[in-house]
Design a protein around this motif. Sequence first.
Motif, short mmCIF file in Angstrom:
data_model
loop_
_atom_site.label_atom_id
_atom_site.label_comp_id
_atom_site.label_asym_id
_atom_site.label_seq_id
_atom_site.Cartn_x
_atom_site.Cartn_y
_atom_site.Cartn_z
N TYR A 68 39.46 39.78 33.72
CA TYR A 68 39.42 38.75 32.68
C TYR A 68 38.14 38.83 31.85
CZ TYR A 68 43.40 37.45 35.37
OH TYR A 68 44.60 37.51 36.02
N PHE A 69 37.26 39.75 32.22
CA PHE A 69 36.12 40.11 31.37
C PHE A 69 36.46 41.33 30.50
CE2 PHE A 69 33.42 38.12 34.79
CZ PHE A 69 32.83 37.17 33.99
N THR A 70 37.29 42.23 31.03
CA THR A 70 37.45 43.54 30.41
C THR A 70 38.76 43.75 29.66
OG1 THR A 70 38.29 44.39 32.52
CG2 THR A 70 35.93 44.63 32.10
N SER A 71 39.87 43.30 30.25
CA SER A 71 41.17 43.57 29.61
C SER A 71 41.93 42.29 29.24
CB SER A 71 42.04 44.45 30.51
OG SER A 71 42.18 43.86 31.80
N HIS A 101 41.65 37.31 26.48
CA HIS A 101 42.17 36.60 25.31
C HIS A 101 42.14 35.08 25.50
CE1 HIS A 101 43.82 40.64 25.52
NE2 HIS A 101 43.78 40.64 24.19
N ASN A 102 42.22 34.37 24.36
CA ASN A 102 42.19 32.90 24.38
C ASN A 102 43.50 32.37 24.96
OD1 ASN A 102 42.31 30.11 23.67
ND2 ASN A 102 40.85 30.46 22.01
N PRO A 103 43.44 31.63 26.06
CA PRO A 103 44.68 31.18 26.71
C PRO A 103 45.47 30.16 25.90
CG PRO A 103 42.75 30.25 27.80
CD PRO A 103 42.24 31.26 26.82
N SER A 104 44.91 29.65 24.82
CA SER A 104 45.64 28.69 23.98
C SER A 104 46.49 29.38 22.92
CB SER A 104 44.66 27.73 23.31
OG SER A 104 44.00 26.93 24.25
N SER A 105 46.33 30.68 22.76
CA SER A 105 47.11 31.41 21.75
C SER A 105 48.51 31.72 22.28
CB SER A 105 46.39 32.70 21.35
OG SER A 105 45.13 32.39 20.77
N ASN A 120 49.11 35.84 29.28
CA ASN A 120 48.70 36.38 30.59
C ASN A 120 47.48 35.63 31.12
OD1 ASN A 120 50.71 38.32 30.71
ND2 ASN A 120 49.46 39.90 29.70
N THR A 121 46.53 35.33 30.23
CA THR A 121 45.36 34.57 30.67
C THR A 121 45.75 33.13 31.01
OG1 THR A 121 44.73 33.99 28.40
CG2 THR A 121 43.77 35.99 29.32
N GLU A 177 38.99 27.67 27.63
CA GLU A 177 38.76 27.77 29.07
C GLU A 177 38.01 29.06 29.44
OE1 GLU A 177 42.82 25.68 28.59
OE2 GLU A 177 41.67 27.27 27.60
N ASN A 178 37.16 28.95 30.43
CA ASN A 178 36.40 30.09 30.95
C ASN A 178 37.27 30.78 32.00
OD1 ASN A 178 34.58 31.87 32.07
ND2 ASN A 178 32.93 30.37 32.29
N THR A 179 38.16 31.64 31.53
CA THR A 179 39.17 32.23 32.43
C THR A 179 38.56 32.98 33.61
OG1 THR A 179 40.64 32.44 30.52
CG2 THR A 179 41.25 33.63 32.52
N PRO A 180 37.58 33.89 33.40
CA PRO A 180 37.03 34.60 34.56
C PRO A 180 36.44 33.65 35.61
CG PRO A 180 36.27 35.60 32.51
CD PRO A 180 36.93 34.32 32.15
N ALA A 181 35.72 32.63 35.16
CA ALA A 181 35.09 31.70 36.09
C ALA A 181 36.13 30.87 36.84
CB ALA A 181 34.11 30.78 35.36
N ILE A 182 37.18 30.46 36.15
CA ILE A 182 38.24 29.68 36.79
C ILE A 182 38.97 30.52 37.83
CG2 ILE A 182 40.48 28.58 36.38
CD1 ILE A 182 39.30 27.57 33.69
N VAL A 183 39.26 31.75 37.50
CA VAL A 183 39.90 32.66 38.46
C VAL A 183 38.99 32.88 39.66
CG1 VAL A 183 40.64 35.07 38.81
CG2 VAL A 183 41.35 33.83 36.75
#
Length: 410
Positions: A33-36, A39-43, A50-51, A249-255
């Motif tokens: 979620y840092f590299t691939s 993307h913005n999870p609201s889009s 996927n995010t 949302e901070n996807t990597p941190a939440i994961v």
Amino acid sequence: MTDHTKNHSDRIYLDHAATTPLDPLVLEQMMPYFTSSWHNPSSIYIEAQNTRRAIDHARHLIASTMNCSVNELLFTSGGSESDNLAIKGVVEVNTNKRKHVITSAGEHHAVLDPLEDLARRNEISLSIVPLRTDGSIHFEDIEAHIQSDTILISLMHANNEIGTINDIPHIFKKIKATYERISLHTDAVQSVAHIPVDLSELHADLVSFTAHKLYGPRGAGALYIRSGTPLHGQILGGGQEEGLRAGTENTPAIVGFASAIELASKRMTDDIRHDRELQQTLMTELPRRIPCMGITGTKDLNSRLPGHVSCMIGFVEGESILLALDLMGIAASSGSACTTGSIEPSHVLTAMGVPFDLARGSLRISLGRETTKEAIGSLLTGLPDIVHRLRALSPKEQIPPAEWATWLDS
């Protein structure tokens, strides 16, 4: 090479109550979620969805582990934001002209500071309840302050400075039985990291917790909001988190948060066993080796965070001890990392009634998964020598005042 310039891997870290190292398995889960999948999870496009699914999965995983509904879990940036949202959110959503709030004198500053700010601005009246001598708070202490206009009670589950665990399930259950209208909040940042916590058994309306105390990343926290609890959002400007907490949302941190919670749950039994053994060694040996010192907080390990040892040492400054330990290659603290740099003694110790001069010699040692018996042995060898050297530098007479007697174990 001096001790102060030792390689990081040679140093001993004993400040896990401040923060913990990121578990490699957690980092592994975060990396995509840092590299691939950045993307913005609201889009609406495929990559963004996927995010979004990753965030939804993380929420389900945490909710399942903590025993709550996914709809009751709101992501934040950490414990301090969760505390502020809980407190200000309850106060602002309440339409009563008079609003009274109760808390304890030993709370984290993320609870005390916003409450005192609201009181200064005359938005609430505030009752701050003193701690008992072991740092605990009991139902009777709280009930004595409840008024007809009390809207919120905020009490921490476990104290970050002294390790004492409050019986929040018992306290909150008794309050709810008689005062159902009052919202109940607990800061569980420390307890979730060290003991099993079932949100359904706390009888709380609001519970704050965070990732970085349990080998997860900084920048991710959560606020449990019991279904039906009214709350006013504090960060506005988007529809994220049901409109209560705007911001991408901070996807990597939440994961990473979810991964850390899952690992902590699986490892909890082994972690407690490991931490308790080393904790007992320190609590037994430190008073034997250092004259004029006392363990702070409860000595009943069943009511104390595993791996948490706090003490006060007479005739020395906590800051001087920490600097000497640092030069020796050991990282520890004198209390909350959030008050580092303060020359005042711990507000928790003074709330317990500890004499001012004795409280200035506070030391907190908090253990973790990587703490070894050898590390504890190094501390037990080095700390007494440090205290002896520091005391030898003082020209003052070193006879403990009578008022210290009840606080000392040696």
